[in-house]
Motif scaffolding. Structure first.
Motif, PDB file in Angstrom:
ATOM      1  N   ALA A  92       4.817  38.116  16.066  1.00 28.60           N
ATOM      2  CA  ALA A  92       4.443  38.433  17.453  1.00 28.60           C
ATOM      3  C   ALA A  92       3.306  39.446  17.497  1.00 28.60           C
ATOM      4  O   ALA A  92       2.392  39.333  18.328  1.00 28.60           O
ATOM      5  CB  ALA A  92       5.657  38.965  18.203  1.00 28.60           C
ATOM      6  N   ARG A  93       3.319  40.424  16.604  1.00 25.28           N
ATOM      7  CA  ARG A  93       2.299  41.467  16.596  1.00 25.28           C
ATOM      8  C   ARG A  93       0.953  40.935  16.106  1.00 25.28           C
ATOM      9  O   ARG A  93      -0.097  41.238  16.679  1.00 25.28           O
ATOM     10  CB  ARG A  93       2.762  42.619  15.703  1.00 25.28           C
ATOM     11  CG  ARG A  93       1.800  43.811  15.693  1.00 25.28           C
ATOM     12  CD  ARG A  93       2.340  44.973  14.875  1.00 25.28           C
ATOM     13  NE  ARG A  93       2.514  44.633  13.474  1.00 25.28           N
ATOM     14  CZ  ARG A  93       3.689  44.455  12.883  1.00 25.28           C
ATOM     15  NH1 ARG A  93       4.807  44.557  13.591  1.00 25.28           N
ATOM     16  NH2 ARG A  93       3.778  44.150  11.599  1.00 25.28           N
ATOM     17  N   GLU A  94       0.964  40.124  15.060  1.00 21.70           N
ATOM     18  CA  GLU A  94      -0.287  39.669  14.451  1.00 21.70           C
ATOM     19  C   GLU A  94      -0.872  38.428  15.114  1.00 21.70           C
ATOM     20  O   GLU A  94      -2.090  38.256  15.148  1.00 21.70           O
ATOM     21  CB  GLU A  94      -0.067  39.383  12.959  1.00 21.70           C
ATOM     22  CG  GLU A  94       0.235  40.617  12.126  1.00 21.70           C
ATOM     23  CD  GLU A  94       0.280  40.297  10.649  1.00 21.70           C
ATOM     24  OE1 GLU A  94       0.233  39.096  10.292  1.00 21.70           O
ATOM     25  OE2 GLU A  94       0.372  41.243   9.843  1.00 21.70           O
ATOM     26  N   GLU A  95      -0.011  37.543  15.610  1.00 22.07           N
ATOM     27  CA  GLU A  95      -0.487  36.261  16.105  1.00 22.07           C
ATOM     28  C   GLU A  95      -0.220  36.036  17.590  1.00 22.07           C
ATOM     29  O   GLU A  95      -0.682  35.041  18.154  1.00 22.07           O
ATOM     30  CB  GLU A  95       0.174  35.129  15.302  1.00 22.07           C
ATOM     31  CG  GLU A  95      -0.031  35.247  13.807  1.00 22.07           C
ATOM     32  CD  GLU A  95       0.856  34.293  13.032  1.00 22.07           C
ATOM     33  OE1 GLU A  95       0.941  33.105  13.429  1.00 22.07           O
ATOM     34  OE2 GLU A  95       1.468  34.721  12.040  1.00 22.07           O
ATOM     35  N   GLY A  96       0.518  36.941  18.192  1.00 21.45           N
ATOM     36  CA  GLY A  96       0.860  36.775  19.597  1.00 21.45           C
ATOM     37  C   GLY A  96       2.240  36.159  19.765  1.00 21.45           C
ATOM     38  O   GLY A  96       2.743  35.458  18.877  1.00 21.45           O
ATOM     39  N   LEU A  97       2.847  36.408  20.906  1.00 22.80           N
ATOM     40  CA  LEU A  97       4.208  35.942  21.163  1.00 22.80           C
ATOM     41  C   LEU A  97       4.309  34.414  21.117  1.00 22.80           C
ATOM     42  O   LEU A  97       5.307  33.858  20.652  1.00 22.80           O
ATOM     43  CB  LEU A  97       4.675  36.453  22.524  1.00 22.80           C
ATOM     44  CG  LEU A  97       6.189  36.532  22.762  1.00 22.80           C
ATOM     45  CD1 LEU A  97       6.865  37.430  21.746  1.00 22.80           C
ATOM     46  CD2 LEU A  97       6.479  37.001  24.186  1.00 22.80           C
TER      47      LEU A  97
ATOM     48  N   LYS B  40      -1.554  33.858  10.498  1.00 22.98           N
ATOM     49  CA  LYS B  40      -2.759  34.351  11.144  1.00 22.98           C
ATOM     50  C   LYS B  40      -3.980  33.941  10.332  1.00 22.98           C
ATOM     51  O   LYS B  40      -4.051  34.162   9.130  1.00 22.98           O
ATOM     52  CB  LYS B  40      -2.702  35.872  11.261  1.00 22.98           C
ATOM     53  CG  LYS B  40      -3.884  36.476  12.011  1.00 22.98           C
ATOM     54  CD  LYS B  40      -3.773  37.986  12.092  1.00 22.98           C
ATOM     55  CE  LYS B  40      -4.953  38.583  12.839  1.00 22.98           C
ATOM     56  NZ  LYS B  40      -4.870  40.052  12.908  1.00 22.98           N
TER      57      LYS B  40
ATOM     58  N   THR C  36      10.402  39.678  10.572  1.00 26.58           N
ATOM     59  CA  THR C  36       9.463  38.564  10.555  1.00 26.58           C
ATOM     60  C   THR C  36       9.061  38.182  11.971  1.00 26.58           C
ATOM     61  O   THR C  36       7.883  37.932  12.253  1.00 26.58           O
ATOM     62  CB  THR C  36      10.084  37.354   9.837  1.00 26.58           C
ATOM     63  OG1 THR C  36      10.467  37.736   8.511  1.00 26.58           O
ATOM     64  CG2 THR C  36       9.099  36.206   9.773  1.00 26.58           C
TER      65      THR C  36
ATOM     66  N   TYR D 216       6.690  39.414   4.929  1.00 20.21           N
ATOM     67  CA  TYR D 216       7.782  39.343   5.899  1.00 20.21           C
ATOM     68  C   TYR D 216       9.062  39.908   5.296  1.00 20.21           C
ATOM     69  O   TYR D 216       9.415  39.609   4.157  1.00 20.21           O
ATOM     70  CB  TYR D 216       8.014  37.893   6.325  1.00 20.21           C
ATOM     71  CG  TYR D 216       6.794  37.222   6.912  1.00 20.21           C
ATOM     72  CD1 TYR D 216       6.241  37.651   8.116  1.00 20.21           C
ATOM     73  CD2 TYR D 216       6.176  36.153   6.260  1.00 20.21           C
ATOM     74  CE1 TYR D 216       5.117  37.035   8.656  1.00 20.21           C
ATOM     75  CE2 TYR D 216       5.062  35.533   6.794  1.00 20.21           C
ATOM     76  CZ  TYR D 216       4.536  35.979   7.991  1.00 20.21           C
ATOM     77  OH  TYR D 216       3.426  35.378   8.523  1.00 20.21           O
TER      78      TYR D 216
ATOM     79  N   ALA E  81       8.997  40.125  14.562  1.00 18.44           N
ATOM     80  CA  ALA E  81       8.131  41.190  15.066  1.00 18.44           C
ATOM     81  C   ALA E  81       6.727  41.093  14.473  1.00 18.44           C
ATOM     82  O   ALA E  81       5.722  41.283  15.180  1.00 18.44           O
ATOM     83  CB  ALA E  81       8.746  42.550  14.751  1.00 18.44           C
ATOM     84  N   THR E  82       6.621  40.793  13.182  1.00 19.26           N
ATOM     85  CA  THR E  82       5.317  40.687  12.518  1.00 19.26           C
ATOM     86  C   THR E  82       4.505  39.530  13.092  1.00 19.26           C
ATOM     87  O   THR E  82       3.306  39.672  13.358  1.00 19.26           O
ATOM     88  CB  THR E  82       5.504  40.477  11.003  1.00 19.26           C
ATOM     89  OG1 THR E  82       6.204  41.603  10.452  1.00 19.26           O
ATOM     90  CG2 THR E  82       4.155  40.340  10.302  1.00 19.26           C
TER      91      THR E  82
END
Length: 279
Positions: A68-73, A149, A63, A57, A65-66
């Protein structure tokens, strides 16, 4: 203007409920930033294949954005239930008790402006008392936020906030709910003092300037000043608190502080979302 001049006939219960609901609303709005803050505080230096330290991160927005992208909003709202539990208890008590404790310290017959040191002492006491009661909710919130994640098919440690409370008690004992209490008391007492005492003092100073009244704008200015002081003072202690709650490998508060300072010097994330609720 005397600090103890009666402002209203609002009871302690009414102040508690208003403060608690305001704190819960702020928690819901800002928890994505708080989740990012916890991930930044808990992350360790990850060694890449080239032997270079590459943190997962980077920065507050990075952080967010990461995650949200990897684990969902929805992952940005991890720990929201425990967070609402915490804010209802801690937010309500720290503000609800502030005026009664301040009045107790100076005496009910006191007339005039309350000295700054008395305001600080009152805020230290109310912050410490409130977090002693609310510590289990803070622990569960940090544990839920810390989960990143997971590989496919690997379940999380906890199914939710209530499951986390019961699982921690079952696996680690009842006392485990108060893990990290020492740094948490220090963190919340100091931040509460920085927020409430500076809020009181800044507002009092502003009201002495010709043309300023006890208006919403004055409250906003005082709240901004209070939040700034809290961020400057509380960040290092907040890191230690999160590390203690999210990682059981530390022996005690001092061990956590020394290891963090030794291994990750200058890595304290300075920015964390503050949620100050003017009275």
């Amino acid at each position: 203007m005397a600090d103890l001049k009666p402002k209203s006939d609002i009871s302690f219960v009414e102040v508690f409920l208003c403060s608690a609901f305001a704190a819960c609303f702020a928690e819901f709005c800002t928890i994505p930033l708080d989740t990012a803050k916890v991930r930044l505080q808990l992350q360790r230096k990850i060694l890449a294949t080239e032997g270079v330290s590459l943190p997962k991160y980077r920065g507050l927005l990075g952080t967010v954005a990461t995650i949200a992208r990897e684990e969902g909003l929805a992952a940005l709202w991890k720990g929201i239930t425990a967070g609402l539990h915490r804010q209802f208890i801690y937010g309500g008590l720290r503000i609800g008790l502030y005026e009664p404790v301040k009045t107790f310290l100076v005496g009910s017959d006191f007339v005039g402006d309350i000295p700054l040191y008395q305001k600080i002492l009152a805020a230290l006491l109310t912050g410490a008392m409130a977090i002693v009661i609310a510590n289990p909710t803070d622990l569960v919130k940090v544990r839920l936020q810390a989960e990143g994640k997971l590989p496919a098919g690997v379940p999380g440690r906890y199914a939710g906030a209530l499951d986390a409370y019961f699982t921690i008690v079952r696996q680690e004992g009842l006392g485990a709910l108060w893990t990290g209490l020492g740094p948490n008391i220090a963190r919340n007492a100091i931040i509460n003092a920085a927020e409430l005492a500076s809020y009181d003092q800044v507002k009092q100073t502003i009201l002495q300037i010709p043309g300023f009244m006890d208006s919403a704008f004055t409250h906003v200015l005082a709240g901004l000043g209070a939040g700034f002081f809290a961020v400057c003072i509380g960040s290092p202690i907040d890191v230690v608190k999160s590390r203690m709650m999210g990682d059981s490998s530390y022996k005690n508060t001092l061990d956590c502080f020394i290891k963090t300072l030794k291994n990750e010097v200058c890595q304290f994330p300075f920015m964390f979302p503050f949620r100050f609720h003017p009275r």
